[in-house]
Design a protein around this motif. Structure first.
Motif, PDB file in Angstrom:
ATOM      1  N   ALA A  53      16.123  33.196  35.949  1.00  0.00           N
ATOM      2  CA  ALA A  53      16.260  34.668  35.997  1.00  0.00           C
ATOM      3  C   ALA A  53      16.884  35.099  37.318  1.00  0.00           C
ATOM      4  N   LEU A  54      16.380  34.523  38.445  1.00  0.00           N
ATOM      5  CA  LEU A  54      16.953  34.854  39.747  1.00  0.00           C
ATOM      6  C   LEU A  54      18.408  34.404  39.840  1.00  0.00           C
ATOM      7  N   GLU A  55      18.683  33.258  39.271  1.00  0.00           N
ATOM      8  CA  GLU A  55      20.053  32.749  39.309  1.00  0.00           C
ATOM      9  C   GLU A  55      20.996  33.652  38.547  1.00  0.00           C
ATOM     10  N   ALA A  56      20.469  34.309  37.413  1.00  0.00           N
ATOM     11  CA  ALA A  56      21.319  35.225  36.639  1.00  0.00           C
ATOM     12  C   ALA A  56      21.688  36.446  37.475  1.00  0.00           C
ATOM     13  N   GLN A  57      20.656  37.039  38.198  1.00  0.00           N
ATOM     14  CA  GLN A  57      20.943  38.193  39.061  1.00  0.00           C
ATOM     15  C   GLN A  57      21.927  37.788  40.162  1.00  0.00           C
ATOM     16  N   LEU A  58      21.659  36.617  40.750  1.00  0.00           N
ATOM     17  CA  LEU A  58      22.503  36.182  41.843  1.00  0.00           C
ATOM     18  C   LEU A  58      23.917  35.862  41.349  1.00  0.00           C
ATOM     19  N   ALA A  59      24.019  35.383  40.101  1.00  0.00           N
ATOM     20  CA  ALA A  59      25.336  35.077  39.540  1.00  0.00           C
ATOM     21  C   ALA A  59      26.163  36.339  39.384  1.00  0.00           C
ATOM     22  N   LEU A  60      25.481  37.479  38.959  1.00  0.00           N
ATOM     23  CA  LEU A  60      26.219  38.742  38.815  1.00  0.00           C
ATOM     24  C   LEU A  60      26.737  39.217  40.165  1.00  0.00           C
ATOM     25  N   LEU A  61      25.863  39.147  41.190  1.00  0.00           N
ATOM     26  CA  LEU A  61      26.288  39.543  42.532  1.00  0.00           C
ATOM     27  C   LEU A  61      27.399  38.618  43.035  1.00  0.00           C
ATOM     28  N   ASN A  62      27.273  37.334  42.738  1.00  0.00           N
ATOM     29  CA  ASN A  62      28.312  36.373  43.159  1.00  0.00           C
ATOM     30  C   ASN A  62      29.645  36.683  42.494  1.00  0.00           C
ATOM     31  N   THR A  63      29.549  37.182  41.227  1.00  0.00           N
ATOM     32  CA  THR A  63      30.784  37.540  40.517  1.00  0.00           C
ATOM     33  C   THR A  63      31.493  38.684  41.224  1.00  0.00           C
ATOM     34  N   LYS A  64      30.673  39.697  41.631  1.00  0.00           N
ATOM     35  CA  LYS A  64      31.272  40.846  42.325  1.00  0.00           C
ATOM     36  C   LYS A  64      31.814  40.420  43.687  1.00  0.00           C
ATOM     37  N   ALA A 105      35.655  40.647  44.933  1.00  0.00           N
ATOM     38  CA  ALA A 105      36.102  41.240  46.188  1.00  0.00           C
ATOM     39  C   ALA A 105      36.973  40.252  46.963  1.00  0.00           C
ATOM     40  N   GLN A 106      36.535  38.971  46.975  1.00  0.00           N
ATOM     41  CA  GLN A 106      37.324  37.957  47.665  1.00  0.00           C
ATOM     42  C   GLN A 106      38.671  37.739  46.966  1.00  0.00           C
ATOM     43  N   GLN A 107      38.639  37.807  45.613  1.00  0.00           N
ATOM     44  CA  GLN A 107      39.883  37.632  44.861  1.00  0.00           C
ATOM     45  C   GLN A 107      40.863  38.750  45.169  1.00  0.00           C
ATOM     46  N   ILE A 108      40.303  39.989  45.260  1.00  0.00           N
ATOM     47  CA  ILE A 108      41.181  41.122  45.577  1.00  0.00           C
ATOM     48  C   ILE A 108      41.824  40.919  46.943  1.00  0.00           C
ATOM     49  N   GLY A 109      41.017  40.451  47.903  1.00  0.00           N
ATOM     50  CA  GLY A 109      41.586  40.189  49.223  1.00  0.00           C
ATOM     51  C   GLY A 109      42.725  39.171  49.138  1.00  0.00           C
ATOM     52  N   ARG A 110      42.504  38.133  48.299  1.00  0.00           N
ATOM     53  CA  ARG A 110      43.557  37.128  48.163  1.00  0.00           C
ATOM     54  C   ARG A 110      44.786  37.702  47.473  1.00  0.00           C
ATOM     55  N   ALA A 133      43.096  47.644  47.507  1.00  0.00           N
ATOM     56  CA  ALA A 133      42.298  47.876  48.719  1.00  0.00           C
ATOM     57  C   ALA A 133      41.154  48.850  48.448  1.00  0.00           C
ATOM     58  N   LEU A 134      41.372  49.911  47.620  1.00  0.00           N
ATOM     59  CA  LEU A 134      40.316  50.861  47.248  1.00  0.00           C
ATOM     60  C   LEU A 134      39.218  50.165  46.443  1.00  0.00           C
ATOM     61  N   GLU A 135      39.575  49.277  45.447  1.00  0.00           N
ATOM     62  CA  GLU A 135      38.585  48.572  44.601  1.00  0.00           C
ATOM     63  C   GLU A 135      37.743  47.629  45.448  1.00  0.00           C
ATOM     64  N   GLN A 136      38.301  46.985  46.435  1.00  0.00           N
ATOM     65  CA  GLN A 136      37.576  46.034  47.293  1.00  0.00           C
ATOM     66  C   GLN A 136      36.483  46.758  48.095  1.00  0.00           C
ATOM     67  N   SER A 137      36.707  47.930  48.570  1.00  0.00           N
ATOM     68  CA  SER A 137      35.703  48.672  49.328  1.00  0.00           C
ATOM     69  C   SER A 137      34.492  49.013  48.472  1.00  0.00           C
ATOM     70  N   ALA A 138      34.696  49.385  47.185  1.00  0.00           N
ATOM     71  CA  ALA A 138      33.594  49.720  46.276  1.00  0.00           C
ATOM     72  C   ALA A 138      32.712  48.505  46.004  1.00  0.00           C
ATOM     73  N   THR A 161      27.111  44.869  46.536  1.00  0.00           N
ATOM     74  CA  THR A 161      26.543  43.523  46.776  1.00  0.00           C
ATOM     75  C   THR A 161      25.705  43.445  48.038  1.00  0.00           C
ATOM     76  N   LEU A 162      25.082  44.593  48.495  1.00  0.00           N
ATOM     77  CA  LEU A 162      24.282  44.555  49.712  1.00  0.00           C
ATOM     78  C   LEU A 162      22.986  43.765  49.530  1.00  0.00           C
ATOM     79  N   ASP A 163      22.349  43.602  48.275  1.00  0.00           N
ATOM     80  CA  ASP A 163      21.068  42.907  48.025  1.00  0.00           C
ATOM     81  C   ASP A 163      21.247  41.380  47.825  1.00  0.00           C
ATOM     82  N   HIS A 164      22.373  40.879  47.987  1.00  0.00           N
ATOM     83  CA  HIS A 164      22.657  39.458  47.685  1.00  0.00           C
ATOM     84  C   HIS A 164      21.836  38.511  48.557  1.00  0.00           C
ATOM     85  N   ALA A 165      21.591  38.825  49.837  1.00  0.00           N
ATOM     86  CA  ALA A 165      20.890  37.911  50.748  1.00  0.00           C
ATOM     87  C   ALA A 165      19.420  37.781  50.392  1.00  0.00           C
ATOM     88  N   ALA A 166      18.705  38.932  50.034  1.00  0.00           N
ATOM     89  CA  ALA A 166      17.279  38.877  49.690  1.00  0.00           C
ATOM     90  C   ALA A 166      17.049  38.037  48.442  1.00  0.00           C
TER      91      ALA A 166
END
Length: 844
Positions: free
Chosen positions: A235-246, A250-255, A600-605, A610-615
């Motif tokens: 269950a935790l991995e599913a939540q973390l997977a969604l955050l990892n996707t976002k 964001a990293q893909q947009i930067g690339r 650049a606008l989509e990357q900021s959103a 993804t602020l809860d990813h570390a907890a």
């Protein structure tokens, strides 16, 4: 084995003897007693082959008295090869013996000896497959030992027969079978010990099975706890997977932003390149007229090059033909030289034809003369042998006559001395001494008469015969010196006669050589003309090809204008395409810059979401630590289960090993039983007894064939191989000899001495032939030593006929005898005569 030659030095009574037996088949051995006949033909070959063969006599006693060195050299043929043994003995110091075995290979003697004498003797026994006892029993009937077989015990007879039949190998085979059975028994006992050890280890298998089941139960419970924790982890991995996707988006947009900026830079670089292509195309189009002019000039030069290049293969062909023609001319010169040389030699030979013809005719005359000399020489030698034989008889008769006359003279002198004593003694006539002397004196007239009338008629007759033979010999007119000169003359003229016989084809050969020389010269003239023509053609062609290098250089310089001509059309198209592509690139750069701003606008959103990813990541890590500890416990338990399964697998392997050992044990026991059977079969009462049983009928057949001839069919022999036991029921192995005549059968021992000797000879001849038929130890030699003395004239003739009848079964048959009528029965006689204190051997 076939004897060929004996060379004896200082052996017993023989000072020196060289006996060549190569031409002997059936011969009598004659000579005085003590001359060394038995030593030469029975003891010396045995000594040379086997060494110390005379019981009770040392090797030093075999050395002739007055000498310190002794040797016996024995040549013999065996299995198609010629061998010789050389045994020596020296009595100097502590004494020294040597033994050498050699084989004749390609006319040379090659050593087959071992390092030590005893090892060389073993090599000889292995070569002949015989020891001294078997060799002597099969090839020799020694003086006084004719009954060596018949007079032996039944057990000894079987032993001799066993050696003759080669049964001495069966004890060795029996020992080998015992050894193999012993090794197999060791393997069987080892297998039984191994099975007992495996049974001990397999006894604790049930306990190990229960321990494995307990471990499997605990492993199942731990797996259930791990599964529950893993559900929460998922269950935790599913939540973390969604955050990892976002985060990934964001990293893909930067690339993508970086990529767009790179694409814009690439488009700008491409625009610069198209500008350069446009500039090059415009330059080509500005020089179009010059390019077309230079291209036309290149086409003209290519035409000239093609014409000249087509001529070059002709140049190579002409050079090849010229080289070949030069080689042919050189070969013709060599062949012509050889033909002229051979013609000159043949002409020289033909020049000396008349001289060779005369020498050939002289060779034919001398050959006829030589044949006449050889006929006279043969007659001369025959008479010489007769004279030598008569002189030997004359010498013996003279010795006998002289001895008789000496005896008479000595007797007369003694009686005359007694007669003188009658007058000087002074005794009375009645004295016994006087009476004895008077009787002796009365004998004197008779002795004097015998001496005066002593018969010398035999001497006179022999002297007359010798004189007649010598006169006949002189009447032949044989001249040895002339014979020798004639032979030398024939040898000297033979080469000239042979050369003249070869002259028949020399004239025709000379004509053929002259014809060949003419043909070669004609071919040489034609070849020289062809050579000159090829040289002329090659020179013309070389001159025509001189412009070729300069044309190739010009064509290479003009090649770039041909390439530019092909690019004129492409240059027009390239200029148009460059203008169009530069316009399109400008439009694309504008569009990509707009897309970069949107990303650049989509990357900021996404960064805000993804602020809860570390907890969430921390909670997941704690739960994974718990699961890892449980899995380590599970792994430890798995190792225990694996170890238990390994123990059980080893026990399974032990069970398979036990089953295999049990399966292998049965055939090994069967093989061990078979080896026990072989041990019994190779024993004395097994196969050897069966072979003897089968060989006895053959021995009886040969012996009865010979005995019937000796006894005019009166006697026959029968061998009993079994007899009833006296103390209990059953049969025992034996080899008794029963002899039958016209009345009944009775044991050999009940016959007379002469009859026993004939029986002995028949059986010994049969034994010798039986051995002669054996492969690997074929002794084709029979020696009989003084065995005819006990026979009367009639039976002696029968024995001699029997010896002659068996002679064709052997390569050499030698009979040692002092009986003259027995010697006369043989065509060949080897005579031992005294010569300067030694022995002279004459083979006639």
């Amino acid at each position: 084995m076939i004897p060929i030659r004996l060379i004896i030095n200082n052996f017993r009574a023989i000072e020196h003897a060289d006996i060549d037996l190569s031409a002997v088949s059936l011969a009598a051995i004659a000579g005085r007693n003590g001359a060394g006949k038995s030593s030469a033909f029975t003891l010396s070959p045995r000594f040379s082959l086997f060494g110390d063969v005379i019981s009770g006599i040392s090797l030093d006693d075999l050395v002739r008295k007055g000498s310190t060195e002794m040797s016996v050299e024995f040549h013999f043929e065996h299995q198609g090869s010629v061998y010789r043994t050389i045994r020596t003995r020296s009595t100097k110091g502590k004494g020294k013996s040597t033994l050498e075995l050699q084989q004749r290979v390609n006319g040379q003697w090659e050593s087959r000896s071992a390092e030590k004498i005893v090892d060389t003797e073993a090599v000889i026994r292995n070569l002949l497959n015989l020891d001294d006892g078997t060799f002597t029993a099969s090839s020799m009937i020694l003086q006084g030992q004719a009954n060596a077989f018949t007079g032996a015990t039944a057990g000894m007879r079987k032993e001799i027969l066993s050696q003759i039949l080669g049964l001495n190998i069966y004890p060795e085979l029996q020992e080998r079978a015992r050894q193999k059975a012993g090794l197999l028994n060791i393997e069987i006992e080892k297998a039984k010990d191994k099975i007992r050890t495996l049974d001990d280890r397999l006894a604790g298998r049930a306990v190990k099975d229960n321990e494995l089941q307990d471990l499997l139960q605990k492993n199942s419970e731990l797996l259930a706890a791990i599964d529950k924790d893993e559900q929460a982890t998922k269950a935790l991995e599913a939540q973390l997977a969604l955050l990892n996707t976002k985060l990934s988006r964001a990293q893909q947009i930067g690339r993508e932003i970086v990529a767009i900026e790179g694409e814009v830079d690439a488009l700008r670089q491409e625009r610069v390149e198209h500008g350069g292509r446009l500039e090059r195309a415009e330059k080509i189009l500005a020089n179009e007229a010059l390019i077309l002019s230079k291209s036309a000039e290149l086409e003209q030069i290519r035409g000239e090059l093609a014409s000249l290049e087509s001529m070059k293969p002709n140049s190579d062909r002409l050079r090849t033909d010229l080289d070949a023609m030069l080689v042919d001319l050189q070969k013709l010169d060599e062949e012509l030289f050889q033909i002229e040389k051979k013609s000159f030699e043949t002409a020289l030979q033909l020049a000396g034809r008349e001289e060779l013809r005369q020498r050939a005719e002289e060779h034919e005359q001398q050959s006829l003369r030589l044949r006449n000399f050889e006929i006279k020489a043969e007659a001369w030698n025959a008479l010489e042998m007769e004279i030598h034989s008569l002189e030997s008889r004359q010498d013996r008769e003279f010795v006998r006559v002289e001895a008789e006359e000496r005896r008479l003279k000595e007797r007369i002198a003694a009686l005359e001395q007694q007669e003188a004593h009658i007058h000087d003694s002074g005794c009375l006539p009645t004295c016994k001494f006087q009476q004895a002397a008077a009787a002796a004196v009365a004998e004197l007239p008779l002795l004097r008469k015998q001496l005066a009338e002593h018969d010398r008629s035999v001497l006179a007759a022999l002297a007359l015969t010798i004189a007649e033979k010598q006169t006949e010999q002189q009447g032949l007119g044989y001249d040895f010196a002339a014979h020798r000169d004639c032979k030398r003359s024939v040898d000297d003229l033979r080469e000239a006669a042979t050369a003249f016989a070869q002259f028949s084809g020399k004239d025709e050969l000379l004509q053929q050589l002259e014809q060949q020389a003419a043909e070669k010269k004609a071919r040489k003239t034609a070849g020289e003309a062809r050579r000159d023509d090829l040289k002329r053609q090659l020179a013309d062609l070389v001159q025509a090809l001189e412009p070729l290098p300069e044309l190739r250089r010009k064509a290479e310089d003009l090649q770039r204008y041909a390439r530019l001509k092909d690019e004129i059309g492409a240059a027009r198209v390239a200029a148009d395409n460059a203008n169009e592509r530069m316009f399109a690139i400008d439009a694309t750069i504008t569009a990509k810059q707009s897309r970069r701003d949107e990303l650049a606008l989509e990357q900021s959103a996404l960064e805000v979401e993804t602020l809860d990813h570390a907890a969430i990541s921390e909670r997941l890590a704690n739960l994974q630590t718990v699961i890892a500890a449980a899995r380590r416990q599970l792994a430890a338990m798995g190792e225990q289960i694996g170890g238990m399964k390994a123990i059980l697998a080893a026990l399974d392997a032990d069970q398979q090993e036990r089953d295999r050992l049990a399966a292998d044990l049965e055939p090994k026991v069967l093989r061990w039983t078979r080896y026990q059977t072989l041990i019994k079969a190779f024993g004395r009462d097994g196969i050897p007894a069966l072979i003897i049983e089968n060989a006895v009928p053959q021995l009886e057949r040969i012996a009865n064939e010979i005995l019937g001839q000796m006894s005019k069919g009166k006697h026959y022999v029968r061998f009993e191989t079994q007899k009833e036991l006296k103390t209990r029921a059953g049969l025992s192995e034996t080899l008794d000899i029963m002899v039958g005549d016209w009345t009944a059968e009775r044991p050999y021992e009940t016959f007379s001495g002469g009859e026993q000797l004939r029986i002995d000879y028949a059986i010994r001849f049969a034994l010798a032939e039986l051995l002669a038929q054996r492969a690997g130890s074929k002794v084709e030699w029979l020696t009989i030593d003084e065995g005819l003395g006990s026979q009367d004239a009639e039976h002696r003739a029968l024995v001699l006929d029997s010896i002659k009848s068996v002679a064709n079964r052997f390569k050499r048959v030698l009979v040692i005898t002092h009986i003259e009528d027995a010697q006369a029965a043989f065509d060949q006689v080897i005579r031992f005569d005294n010569a300067d204190g030694g022995v002279e051997v004459c083979v006639a």
